[in-house]
Motif scaffolding. Structure first.
Motif, PDB file in Angstrom:
ATOM      1  N   SER A 166      14.981  -2.527  11.597  1.00  0.00           N
ATOM      2  CA  SER A 166      14.478  -1.226  11.165  1.00  0.00           C
ATOM      3  C   SER A 166      14.326  -1.142   9.649  1.00  0.00           C
ATOM      4  CB  SER A 166      15.408  -0.107  11.646  1.00  0.00           C
ATOM      5  OG  SER A 166      16.695  -0.222  11.044  1.00  0.00           O
ATOM      6  N   ARG A 167      14.889  -2.087   8.922  1.00  0.00           N
ATOM      7  CA  ARG A 167      14.742  -2.068   7.462  1.00  0.00           C
ATOM      8  C   ARG A 167      13.358  -2.571   7.065  1.00  0.00           C
ATOM      9  NH1 ARG A 167      18.514  -7.363   5.845  1.00  0.00           N
ATOM     10  NH2 ARG A 167      17.996  -8.547   7.737  1.00  0.00           N
ATOM     11  N   HIS A 168      12.956  -2.220   5.863  1.00  0.00           N
ATOM     12  CA  HIS A 168      11.683  -2.676   5.317  1.00  0.00           C
ATOM     13  C   HIS A 168      11.977  -3.452   4.041  1.00  0.00           C
ATOM     14  CE1 HIS A 168       7.574  -2.926   4.065  1.00  0.00           C
ATOM     15  NE2 HIS A 168       7.143  -2.109   4.994  1.00  0.00           N
ATOM     16  N   PRO A 169      11.546  -4.714   3.962  1.00  0.00           N
ATOM     17  CA  PRO A 169      11.856  -5.507   2.765  1.00  0.00           C
ATOM     18  C   PRO A 169      11.239  -4.881   1.515  1.00  0.00           C
ATOM     19  CG  PRO A 169      10.178  -6.605   4.100  1.00  0.00           C
ATOM     20  CD  PRO A 169      10.696  -5.459   4.915  1.00  0.00           C
ATOM     21  N   VAL A 170      11.884  -5.111   0.378  1.00  0.00           N
ATOM     22  CA  VAL A 170      11.341  -4.579  -0.877  1.00  0.00           C
ATOM     23  C   VAL A 170       9.994  -5.239  -1.155  1.00  0.00           C
ATOM     24  CG1 VAL A 170      13.528  -3.882  -1.907  1.00  0.00           C
ATOM     25  CG2 VAL A 170      12.757  -6.225  -2.166  1.00  0.00           C
ATOM     26  N   HIS A 171       9.048  -4.430  -1.577  1.00  0.00           N
ATOM     27  CA  HIS A 171       7.681  -4.897  -1.750  1.00  0.00           C
ATOM     28  C   HIS A 171       6.954  -4.010  -2.746  1.00  0.00           C
ATOM     29  CE1 HIS A 171       7.486  -1.649   1.193  1.00  0.00           C
ATOM     30  NE2 HIS A 171       6.216  -1.501   0.867  1.00  0.00           N
ATOM     31  N   GLN A 172       5.733  -4.376  -3.052  1.00  0.00           N
ATOM     32  CA  GLN A 172       4.820  -3.568  -3.859  1.00  0.00           C
ATOM     33  C   GLN A 172       3.576  -3.296  -3.023  1.00  0.00           C
ATOM     34  OE1 GLN A 172       4.943  -6.809  -6.761  1.00  0.00           O
ATOM     35  NE2 GLN A 172       5.202  -5.276  -8.379  1.00  0.00           N
ATOM     36  N   ASP A 173       3.186  -2.049  -2.926  1.00  0.00           N
ATOM     37  CA  ASP A 173       2.057  -1.704  -2.065  1.00  0.00           C
ATOM     38  C   ASP A 173       0.747  -2.335  -2.525  1.00  0.00           C
ATOM     39  OD1 ASP A 173       3.669  -0.222  -0.398  1.00  0.00           O
ATOM     40  OD2 ASP A 173       3.232   1.686  -1.378  1.00  0.00           O
ATOM     41  N   LEU A 174       0.639  -2.637  -3.807  1.00  0.00           N
ATOM     42  CA  LEU A 174      -0.603  -3.235  -4.302  1.00  0.00           C
ATOM     43  C   LEU A 174      -0.873  -4.592  -3.652  1.00  0.00           C
ATOM     44  CD1 LEU A 174      -2.846  -2.506  -6.382  1.00  0.00           C
ATOM     45  CD2 LEU A 174      -1.696  -4.057  -7.973  1.00  0.00           C
ATOM     46  N   HIS A 175       0.162  -5.228  -3.134  1.00  0.00           N
ATOM     47  CA  HIS A 175      -0.003  -6.492  -2.417  1.00  0.00           C
ATOM     48  C   HIS A 175      -1.013  -6.362  -1.283  1.00  0.00           C
ATOM     49  CE1 HIS A 175       0.996 -10.120  -0.187  1.00  0.00           C
ATOM     50  NE2 HIS A 175       1.400  -9.404   0.838  1.00  0.00           N
ATOM     51  N   TYR A 176      -1.127  -5.169  -0.697  1.00  0.00           N
ATOM     52  CA  TYR A 176      -1.994  -4.962   0.456  1.00  0.00           C
ATOM     53  C   TYR A 176      -3.410  -4.506   0.064  1.00  0.00           C
ATOM     54  CZ  TYR A 176       2.382  -5.081   3.087  1.00  0.00           C
ATOM     55  OH  TYR A 176       3.585  -5.459   3.632  1.00  0.00           O
ATOM     56  N   PHE A 177      -3.626  -4.145  -1.204  1.00  0.00           N
ATOM     57  CA  PHE A 177      -4.857  -3.460  -1.586  1.00  0.00           C
ATOM     58  C   PHE A 177      -5.809  -4.367  -2.376  1.00  0.00           C
ATOM     59  CE2 PHE A 177      -2.006   0.535  -2.043  1.00  0.00           C
ATOM     60  CZ  PHE A 177      -1.924   0.650  -0.662  1.00  0.00           C
ATOM     61  N   PRO A 178      -7.067  -4.497  -1.931  1.00  0.00           N
ATOM     62  CA  PRO A 178      -8.050  -5.293  -2.671  1.00  0.00           C
ATOM     63  C   PRO A 178      -8.905  -4.435  -3.604  1.00  0.00           C
ATOM     64  CG  PRO A 178      -8.939  -4.791  -0.532  1.00  0.00           C
ATOM     65  CD  PRO A 178      -7.592  -4.109  -0.599  1.00  0.00           C
ATOM     66  N   PHE A 179      -8.319  -3.407  -4.197  1.00  0.00           N
ATOM     67  CA  PHE A 179      -9.067  -2.560  -5.126  1.00  0.00           C
ATOM     68  C   PHE A 179      -8.203  -2.255  -6.345  1.00  0.00           C
ATOM     69  CE2 PHE A 179      -7.569  -0.323  -1.355  1.00  0.00           C
ATOM     70  CZ  PHE A 179      -6.697   0.628  -1.861  1.00  0.00           C
ATOM     71  N   ASP A 212       4.103  -6.977 -13.198  1.00  0.00           N
ATOM     72  CA  ASP A 212       2.946  -7.545 -12.513  1.00  0.00           C
ATOM     73  C   ASP A 212       3.146  -7.533 -10.996  1.00  0.00           C
ATOM     74  OD1 ASP A 212       1.726  -8.179 -14.976  1.00  0.00           O
ATOM     75  OD2 ASP A 212       2.887 -10.046 -15.101  1.00  0.00           O
ATOM     76  N   LEU A 213       2.068  -7.817 -10.270  1.00  0.00           N
ATOM     77  CA  LEU A 213       2.151  -7.988  -8.829  1.00  0.00           C
ATOM     78  C   LEU A 213       2.855  -9.307  -8.529  1.00  0.00           C
ATOM     79  CD1 LEU A 213       1.427  -7.057  -5.965  1.00  0.00           C
ATOM     80  CD2 LEU A 213      -0.785  -8.212  -6.239  1.00  0.00           C
ATOM     81  N   LYS A 214       3.916  -9.252  -7.720  1.00  0.00           N
ATOM     82  CA  LYS A 214       4.708 -10.429  -7.394  1.00  0.00           C
ATOM     83  C   LYS A 214       4.173 -11.097  -6.115  1.00  0.00           C
ATOM     84  CE  LYS A 214       7.602  -8.837 -10.520  1.00  0.00           C
ATOM     85  NZ  LYS A 214       7.589  -9.358 -11.909  1.00  0.00           N
ATOM     86  N   SER A 292      -2.349 -14.268  -4.931  1.00  0.00           N
ATOM     87  CA  SER A 292      -1.197 -14.148  -4.037  1.00  0.00           C
ATOM     88  C   SER A 292      -1.490 -13.262  -2.837  1.00  0.00           C
ATOM     89  CB  SER A 292       0.009 -13.589  -4.808  1.00  0.00           C
ATOM     90  OG  SER A 292      -0.265 -12.274  -5.283  1.00  0.00           O
ATOM     91  N   GLN A 293      -2.608 -12.536  -2.852  1.00  0.00           N
ATOM     92  CA  GLN A 293      -2.969 -11.657  -1.743  1.00  0.00           C
ATOM     93  C   GLN A 293      -3.805 -12.350  -0.667  1.00  0.00           C
ATOM     94  OE1 GLN A 293      -4.324  -8.416  -4.803  1.00  0.00           O
ATOM     95  NE2 GLN A 293      -4.014  -7.377  -2.854  1.00  0.00           N
ATOM     96  N   GLU A 294      -4.217 -13.569  -0.929  1.00  0.00           N
ATOM     97  CA  GLU A 294      -5.155 -14.231  -0.015  1.00  0.00           C
ATOM     98  C   GLU A 294      -4.558 -14.434   1.374  1.00  0.00           C
ATOM     99  OE1 GLU A 294      -8.408 -17.844  -0.125  1.00  0.00           O
ATOM    100  OE2 GLU A 294      -6.644 -17.960  -1.420  1.00  0.00           O
ATOM    101  N   ASN A 295      -3.290 -14.820   1.468  1.00  0.00           N
ATOM    102  CA  ASN A 295      -2.673 -15.035   2.783  1.00  0.00           C
ATOM    103  C   ASN A 295      -2.600 -13.738   3.575  1.00  0.00           C
ATOM    104  OD1 ASN A 295      -2.351 -17.749   2.276  1.00  0.00           O
ATOM    105  ND2 ASN A 295      -0.215 -17.570   1.610  1.00  0.00           N
ATOM    106  N   LEU A 296      -2.297 -12.642   2.890  1.00  0.00           N
ATOM    107  CA  LEU A 296      -2.277 -11.340   3.551  1.00  0.00           C
ATOM    108  C   LEU A 296      -3.653 -10.992   4.095  1.00  0.00           C
ATOM    109  CD1 LEU A 296      -3.018  -8.074   2.824  1.00  0.00           C
ATOM    110  CD2 LEU A 296      -1.105  -8.608   4.349  1.00  0.00           C
ATOM    111  N   ALA A 297      -4.678 -11.218   3.299  1.00  0.00           N
ATOM    112  CA  ALA A 297      -6.046 -10.925   3.733  1.00  0.00           C
ATOM    113  C   ALA A 297      -6.412 -11.735   4.979  1.00  0.00           C
ATOM    114  CB  ALA A 297      -7.027 -11.214   2.598  1.00  0.00           C
ATOM    115  N   GLU A 298      -6.021 -13.011   5.012  1.00  0.00           N
ATOM    116  CA  GLU A 298      -6.310 -13.851   6.168  1.00  0.00           C
ATOM    117  C   GLU A 298      -5.624 -13.309   7.419  1.00  0.00           C
ATOM    118  OE1 GLU A 298      -8.399 -16.511   6.343  1.00  0.00           O
ATOM    119  OE2 GLU A 298      -8.978 -15.862   4.342  1.00  0.00           O
ATOM    120  N   GLU A 299      -4.409 -12.828   7.257  1.00  0.00           N
ATOM    121  CA  GLU A 299      -3.664 -12.268   8.394  1.00  0.00           C
ATOM    122  C   GLU A 299      -4.338 -11.002   8.920  1.00  0.00           C
ATOM    123  OE1 GLU A 299       0.930 -10.923   9.503  1.00  0.00           O
ATOM    124  OE2 GLU A 299       0.433 -11.604   7.473  1.00  0.00           O
TER     125      GLU A 299
END
Length: 338
Positions: A166-179, A212-214, A292-299
């Motif tokens: 039920s936990r959510h790992p620490v992240h940055q939302d920009l990782h998901y956004f291509p804008f 920066d975006l990690k 670093s966002q390319e793998n997310l985009a592929e998924e």
């Protein structure tokens, strides 16, 4: 691109033909942002944010506004969520997600089986949240007057079954956004009930929006990780963190580079929150190839292929985000929603 979007739309979305719910013009015409010591907030004639609030957001990357959304509105969102989970209505383009622990082993159905719904931009009942005048009044301080709703979620964090899923790992939302630019993007996240450390409130790293975006990846957790719950790779757990305990209707606005996550729900009840990511329509799509966002985009594209049956070459990452978006206020400009 237009032809690809029309094709993808035919597979993903049955357009209702309805425009966005009316939003009261609460700011009038905003003049272009003036040069000042403020980077992350904009000048606003209504002075919605005090100077102290602007300074706090500039330094910390988030700002909590107490009791911004009325309980009556929260009750209507709760009712609609239950209708969707119980199969009483169908929402075009909606994604319904189950907790990985429930999906693998539990016969539970309905609301208790759902950890999150997202992309409710075509459901006018839930989309009313994105258009609330009292929220837009604040959003304009970050995006300016031309606003797109880019990503919508209602989170139903379940009581943990002992796997800590039920936990959510620490992240940055920009990782998901291509804008971009990131500074003209903001999230509003509203507690639908009392949120505290025991039921997994948000936790943030103040000031991390100035970095920066990690790189992100799936954490290697023994109990499993929910789909798309990426976390910062090699996150430093010694960084100072703040737990945001909130009352129903409290709303936190935060920057897409702010490092945040949420803990395990150690109670017997579900913890609900509703959120929307907004962006200025002056934002633009970027090419994330080689980043670093390319793998997310592929998924994400893999999931779209499975869902639509379309050839992979017919789907682009930015097309998917175009379908997710909906204009809330003003001119659409570069971010063209459906």
């Amino acid at each position: 691109m237009a032809e690809r979007i029309r094709t993808l739309t035919g597979h993903l979305v049955r357009h209702t033909g309805k425009k966005s719910p009316d939003v009261q013009n609460v700011s009038g015409n905003l003049s272009p942002a003036v040069q000042s010591s403020f980077r992350y907030t904009l000048e606003n004639p209504l002075k919605t944010l005090t100077k102290n609030q602007r300074n706090f957001y500039e330094e910390n990357g988030y700002l909590v506004i107490k009791y911004l959304v009325p309980v009556s509105a929260l009750q209507s969102y709760r009712k609609r969520f239950a209708e969707i989970c119980n199969g009483e209505c169908t929402v075009p383009g909606l994604t319904v997600m189950k907790d990985v622990a429930l999906a693998k082993s539990s016969p539970i159905q309905g609301e208790k089986a759902v950890v999150k719904i997202q992309d409710f931009q075509y459901d006018d009942a839930l989309f009313q949240y994105c258009c609330l005048p009292q929220i837009i009044r604040y959003v304009e301080n970050f995006t300016g007057p031309n606003i797109m709703a880019m990503h919508t979620m209602l989170i139903n964090k379940p009581p943990d079954l002992g796997k800590k899923t039920s936990r959510h790992p620490v992240h940055q939302d920009l990782h998901y956004f291509p804008f971009r630019p990131a500074d003209r993007i903001v999230c509003s996240w509203t507690a639908m009930e009392k949120v505290h450390r025991q039921n997994g409130c948000l936790v943030v790293v103040p000031g991390s929006h100035q970095g920066d975006l990690k790189p992100h990846s799936y954490p290697k957790w023994e109990g499993g990780v929910n789909k798309m719950y990426h976390g910062i790779t090699n996150f430093d757990p010694t960084l100072p963190m703040v737990h945001l305990e909130m009352d129903p209707g409290d709303t936190v606005f935060f920057h897409p580079l702010l490092i945040h996550g949420s803990g395990t729900n150690r109670t017997d009840s579900f913890r609900k929150a509703i959120s929307c990511h907004y962006a200025s329509t002056d934002c633009h799509f970027i090419d994330i190839a080689g980043t670093s966002q390319e793998n997310l985009a592929e998924e994400v594209i893999d999931l779209a292929v499975k869902r639509t049956g379309l050839p992979r070459e017919d789907i682009q990452f930015k097309d998917i985000w175009t379908l997710k978006s909906r204009c809330v206020k003003g001119e659409q400009n570069h971010l063209q929603g459906y």
